[in-house]
Design a protein around this motif. Structure first.
Motif, PDB file in Angstrom:
ATOM      1  N   ALA A  74       0.811  -1.213   0.000  1.00 28.01           N
ATOM      2  CA  ALA A  74       0.000   0.000   0.000  1.00 28.01           C
ATOM      3  C   ALA A  74       0.850   1.271   0.000  1.00 28.01           C
ATOM      4  CB  ALA A  74      -0.934  -0.007   1.211  1.00 28.01           C
ATOM      5  N   GLU A  75       1.963   1.279   0.723  1.00 25.78           N
ATOM      6  CA  GLU A  75       2.763   2.502   0.861  1.00 25.78           C
ATOM      7  C   GLU A  75       3.633   2.794  -0.351  1.00 25.78           C
ATOM      8  OE1 GLU A  75       2.320   0.804   5.081  1.00 25.78           O
ATOM      9  OE2 GLU A  75       2.642   0.036   3.061  1.00 25.78           O
ATOM     10  N   SER A  76       4.067   1.758  -1.085  1.00 30.70           N
ATOM     11  CA  SER A  76       5.031   1.962  -2.170  1.00 30.70           C
ATOM     12  C   SER A  76       4.491   1.598  -3.551  1.00 30.70           C
ATOM     13  CB  SER A  76       6.292   1.127  -1.908  1.00 30.70           C
ATOM     14  OG  SER A  76       5.985  -0.263  -1.970  1.00 30.70           O
ATOM     15  N   GLY A  77       3.485   0.728  -3.597  1.00 22.98           N
ATOM     16  CA  GLY A  77       3.009   0.226  -4.882  1.00 22.98           C
ATOM     17  C   GLY A  77       3.843  -0.923  -5.403  1.00 22.98           C
ATOM     18  N   ASP A  78       4.809  -1.410  -4.616  1.00 22.29           N
ATOM     19  CA  ASP A  78       5.641  -2.533  -5.064  1.00 22.29           C
ATOM     20  C   ASP A  78       4.779  -3.776  -5.288  1.00 22.29           C
ATOM     21  OD1 ASP A  78       7.945  -1.056  -4.996  1.00 22.29           O
ATOM     22  OD2 ASP A  78       8.573  -1.752  -3.010  1.00 22.29           O
ATOM     23  N   TYR A  79       5.066  -4.470  -6.378  1.00 24.25           N
ATOM     24  CA  TYR A  79       4.373  -5.713  -6.728  1.00 24.25           C
ATOM     25  C   TYR A  79       4.995  -6.844  -5.932  1.00 24.25           C
ATOM     26  CZ  TYR A  79       3.423  -9.865  -9.615  1.00 24.25           C
ATOM     27  OH  TYR A  79       3.075 -11.110 -10.057  1.00 24.25           O
ATOM     28  N   LEU A  80       4.194  -7.489  -5.070  1.00 23.89           N
ATOM     29  CA  LEU A  80       4.721  -8.479  -4.142  1.00 23.89           C
ATOM     30  C   LEU A  80       4.377  -9.912  -4.514  1.00 23.89           C
ATOM     31  CD1 LEU A  80       3.907  -6.712  -0.747  1.00 23.89           C
ATOM     32  CD2 LEU A  80       6.009  -6.572  -2.105  1.00 23.89           C
ATOM     33  N   GLY A  81       3.326 -10.117  -5.289  1.00 32.11           N
ATOM     34  CA  GLY A  81       2.936 -11.482  -5.625  1.00 32.11           C
ATOM     35  C   GLY A  81       1.527 -11.529  -6.194  1.00 32.11           C
ATOM     36  N   LYS A  82       0.997 -12.733  -6.291  1.00 40.06           N
ATOM     37  CA  LYS A  82      -0.326 -12.936  -6.863  1.00 40.06           C
ATOM     38  C   LYS A  82      -1.260 -13.580  -5.834  1.00 40.06           C
ATOM     39  CE  LYS A  82       1.374 -13.461 -11.606  1.00 40.06           C
ATOM     40  NZ  LYS A  82       1.437 -14.344 -12.807  1.00 40.06           N
ATOM     41  N   HIS A  83      -2.557 -13.447  -6.080  1.00 40.84           N
ATOM     42  CA  HIS A  83      -3.559 -14.074  -5.220  1.00 40.84           C
ATOM     43  C   HIS A  83      -4.625 -14.742  -6.083  1.00 40.84           C
ATOM     44  CE1 HIS A  83      -6.615 -10.991  -6.043  1.00 40.84           C
ATOM     45  NE2 HIS A  83      -5.647 -10.085  -5.928  1.00 40.84           N
ATOM     46  N   ARG A  84      -5.519 -15.495  -5.447  1.00 40.52           N
ATOM     47  CA  ARG A  84      -6.515 -16.292  -6.183  1.00 40.52           C
ATOM     48  C   ARG A  84      -7.858 -15.576  -6.360  1.00 40.52           C
ATOM     49  NH1 ARG A  84      -7.856 -21.582  -3.579  1.00 40.52           N
ATOM     50  NH2 ARG A  84      -7.724 -20.472  -1.613  1.00 40.52           N
ATOM     51  N   GLY A  85      -7.977 -14.381  -5.816  1.00 41.09           N
ATOM     52  CA  GLY A  85      -9.241 -13.646  -5.885  1.00 41.09           C
ATOM     53  C   GLY A  85      -9.420 -12.840  -4.610  1.00 41.09           C
ATOM     54  N   PHE A  86      -9.846 -11.581  -4.743  1.00 40.63           N
ATOM     55  CA  PHE A  86      -9.933 -10.703  -3.578  1.00 40.63           C
ATOM     56  C   PHE A  86     -10.914 -11.233  -2.531  1.00 40.63           C
ATOM     57  CE2 PHE A  86     -13.261  -9.105  -6.407  1.00 40.63           C
ATOM     58  CZ  PHE A  86     -14.343  -9.002  -5.535  1.00 40.63           C
ATOM     59  N   TRP A  87     -11.870 -12.079  -2.953  1.00 41.44           N
ATOM     60  CA  TRP A  87     -12.888 -12.566  -2.019  1.00 41.44           C
ATOM     61  C   TRP A  87     -12.348 -13.549  -0.993  1.00 41.44           C
ATOM     62  CZ3 TRP A  87     -13.607 -12.589  -7.395  1.00 41.44           C
ATOM     63  CH2 TRP A  87     -13.165 -13.740  -8.064  1.00 41.44           C
ATOM     64  N   PHE A  88     -11.117 -14.019  -1.184  1.00 37.29           N
ATOM     65  CA  PHE A  88     -10.507 -14.903  -0.195  1.00 37.29           C
ATOM     66  C   PHE A  88      -9.902 -14.122   0.973  1.00 37.29           C
ATOM     67  CE2 PHE A  88     -10.438 -17.653  -3.952  1.00 37.29           C
ATOM     68  CZ  PHE A  88     -10.862 -18.865  -3.413  1.00 37.29           C
ATOM     69  N   TYR A  89      -9.933 -12.791   0.929  1.00 39.87           N
ATOM     70  CA  TYR A  89      -9.216 -11.968   1.912  1.00 39.87           C
ATOM     71  C   TYR A  89     -10.162 -10.974   2.573  1.00 39.87           C
ATOM     72  CZ  TYR A  89      -5.408 -13.890  -0.833  1.00 39.87           C
ATOM     73  OH  TYR A  89      -4.572 -14.759  -1.484  1.00 39.87           O
ATOM     74  N   THR A  90      -9.866 -10.649   3.832  1.00 43.77           N
ATOM     75  CA  THR A  90     -10.638  -9.660   4.556  1.00 43.77           C
ATOM     76  C   THR A  90      -9.692  -8.666   5.211  1.00 43.77           C
ATOM     77  OG1 THR A  90     -12.403  -9.354   6.186  1.00 43.77           O
ATOM     78  CG2 THR A  90     -10.685 -10.942   6.731  1.00 43.77           C
ATOM     79  N   ILE A  91     -10.186  -7.453   5.465  1.00 46.31           N
ATOM     80  CA  ILE A  91      -9.352  -6.408   6.042  1.00 46.31           C
ATOM     81  C   ILE A  91      -8.817  -6.868   7.404  1.00 46.31           C
ATOM     82  CG2 ILE A  91      -9.293  -4.019   6.843  1.00 46.31           C
ATOM     83  CD1 ILE A  91      -9.636  -4.362   3.815  1.00 46.31           C
ATOM     84  N   GLY A  92      -7.519  -6.673   7.597  1.00 44.24           N
ATOM     85  CA  GLY A  92      -6.873  -7.075   8.838  1.00 44.24           C
ATOM     86  C   GLY A  92      -6.315  -8.484   8.813  1.00 44.24           C
ATOM     87  N   GLN A  93      -6.573  -9.228   7.741  1.00 49.77           N
ATOM     88  CA  GLN A  93      -6.098 -10.616   7.658  1.00 49.77           C
ATOM     89  C   GLN A  93      -4.586 -10.676   7.601  1.00 49.77           C
ATOM     90  OE1 GLN A  93      -8.031 -12.967   4.632  1.00 49.77           O
ATOM     91  NE2 GLN A  93      -6.272 -14.326   4.381  1.00 49.77           N
ATOM     92  N   ARG A  94      -4.049 -11.626   8.341  1.00 53.43           N
ATOM     93  CA  ARG A  94      -2.592 -11.827   8.357  1.00 53.43           C
ATOM     94  C   ARG A  94      -2.215 -13.200   7.821  1.00 53.43           C
ATOM     95  NH1 ARG A  94       1.314 -11.792  13.771  1.00 53.43           N
ATOM     96  NH2 ARG A  94       3.125 -12.777  12.786  1.00 53.43           N
ATOM     97  N   GLN A  95      -3.004 -14.208   8.158  1.00 56.68           N
ATOM     98  CA  GLN A  95      -2.688 -15.570   7.765  1.00 56.68           C
ATOM     99  C   GLN A  95      -3.019 -15.816   6.291  1.00 56.68           C
ATOM    100  OE1 GLN A  95      -1.128 -17.542   9.924  1.00 56.68           O
ATOM    101  NE2 GLN A  95      -1.310 -15.981  11.521  1.00 56.68           N
TER     102      GLN A  95
END
Length: 484
Positions: A299-320
């Protein structure tokens, strides 16, 4: 005697799934004559075995307060799950002399996951429920509400996740199924009350003040308290309910189960989302929503860190489950339109605090709204912890009546779609659904990250940026390797 109830119950009312911020469907039951509870002594109770040491004595006070005793026995429909809590609730009501019928709700929504089971998912629960009922000679009936559960809970959950929100299945289950569709299904069976093993306390008005509202209050056990999950019920639903365990702790309930000799006295509490059973949440989401590859940006830099399977698998505050090196990382925002997840390692820093949010789909038990700037307490998740807060009502063209909530302290786990329940002292006033979190101090996403998220073709981003753990910053590669 076990009886399966399906066609004998009147047809259940069908309602289409709704999306926030529309109000959640309410029970269509007509007003019922209120059967006031008496504080008088209960009729002769069935004997309960008592342990010699460290025993909980089931005295008249227990039966009056916990089992809602009355001179004239009440007809009570008791929801049982096969667990300890609902079994003790049933036993207390029966011991107080009430005419009880136990009901087991079959709400497993479909057979899609049958290959995950080594045996029928409800077999064990139902066997325990039957054993408890047999012990005290109470009839048990099985009610099939799978279709209703799919139509009113599961389909809503799927729609919400597709929109990037995080719904609460347990609140919806209580509102729409346990005390919604089921209550409507037994409407013509002339039960005075519906009871369950929830940890909450309902205070009904006396026979002299039957026009007064029923109140939902905190249970004695603040850790197990479940008023949060009951906070979106209507007053007409609340008026029909009994919670025999409201003035007891979990430890007391366990000891009572042993004294009563219940066959499930040592059974562990169920965990997780009510309808999933042994199915993992990710498997459920994948089956019903699918996968769509997207990117993860800092969020702070815009650096591309990796890929995910769909935003619906994640919730705000998730760490695991992020599987990113250099963490810990936290999900801080989601771009639903472009399927991008923003993460940060500075989620709990003071300059990124969150303490203001809006709530829609408001529900108040006694139709009395809190006053503007009134000091209340609230819960934004099932937890023994409260936030002190102030509230301000506003009217919006898009969302109707909205409550602006300002917390006295930060909470980084505010997620759109979750419920916020409000309390005045120990009384739950009602709840609403979190629409968003917003203030000048909300989590910032840099302009570069937003620009990258909007790119139609992200194939030119190259390989993900490698970021070291925070404690490794400033160390040489050799030192990092040695530490690792």
């Amino acid at each position: 005697m076990l009886r399966v109830v399906a066609s004998t119950l009147r047809p259940l009312i069908q309602r289409p799934p709704l999306l926030i911020p529309k109000s959640l469907p309410r029970s269509r039951l007509p007003p019922q004559p209120f059967r006031a509870l008496s504080s008088s002594a209960p009729p002769a109770a069935a004997p309960i075995a008592r342990a010699a040491d460290d025993a909980i004595v089931v005295e008249e006070e227990h039966l009056n307060r916990c089992a809602a005793a009355s001179r004239a026995p009440l007809r009570v429909a008791v929801l049982v799950s096969g667990g300890v809590d609902s079994s003790v609730a049933l036993r207390l009501l029966h011991a107080a002399g009430h005419r009880c019928t136990a009901f087991y709700l079959k709400i497993w929504f479909q057979e899609d996951f049958r290959n995950f089971w080594s045996e029928c998912p409800w077999d064990e629960d139902l066997k325990y429920a039957q054993a408890v009922c047999d012990k005290i000679d109470v009839p048990l009936e099985v009610v099939h509400l799978s279709d209703e559960y799919w139509n009113h809970v599961v389909s809503h959950i799927i729609s919400e996740y597709r929109c990037g929100r995080t719904p609460n299945p347990d609140v919806l289950c209580n509102t729409r199924i346990k005390f919604g569709a089921f209550l409507e299904a037994i409407e013509n069976l002339e039960f005075d009350y519906i009871a369950s093993g929830h940890y909450a306390h309902v205070t009904h008005p006396s026979s002299e003040n039957t026009e007064e509202p029923s109140l939902l209050q905190l249970s004695k056990d603040k850790v197990k308290d479940q008023t949060y999950f009951l906070s979106h019920l209507s007053q007409s639903q609340l008026r029909r309910l009994l919670f025999p365990l409201g003035s007891m702790t979990k430890d007391e309930v366990r000891k009572l189960a042993a004294q009563m000799g219940l066959p499930n006295q040592g059974r562990k509490d169920s965990q997780g989302i009510c309808f999933l059973g042994k199915v993992k949440f990710s498997e459920f989401v994948e089956r019903h929503i699918g996968e769509m590859e997207g990117i993860i940006l800092e969020a702070e830099s815009g650096d591309y860190l990796g890929k995910h399977r769909g935003f619906w698998f994640y919730t705000i505050g998730q760490r695991q489950g992020l599987r990113l090196p250099g963490g810990p990382w936290y999900v801080v925002e989601k771009d639903v339109q472009n399927n991008v997840v923003f993460v940060s390692r500075n989620y709990y820093s003071l300059d990124k605090r969150r303490r203001t949010f809006r709530v829609g789909s408001l529900n108040w038990f006694n139709n009395s709204k809190p006053a503007n700037n009134e000091q209340l307490k609230c819960k934004v998740r099932h937890s023994p912890e409260f936030h002190h807060c102030t509230v301000m009502e506003e009217q919006t063209r898009k969302n109707g009546d909205v409550l602006v909530v300002h917390l006295s302290e930060d909470d980084q786990g505010l997620a759109a779609g979750q419920f916020a329940a409000f309390y005045r002292e120990n009384v739950c006033l009602g709840s609403g659904i979190i629409l968003d979190s917003w203030d000048e101090m909300s989590f910032p996403v840099c302009s570069r990250a937003l620009e990258i998220a909007r790119l139609e073709d992200k194939s030119g981003l190259g390989k993900p940026v490698r970021i070291m753990n925070l404690e490794h910053i400033g160390k040489s590669e050799q030192e990092v390797t040695k530490v690792a």
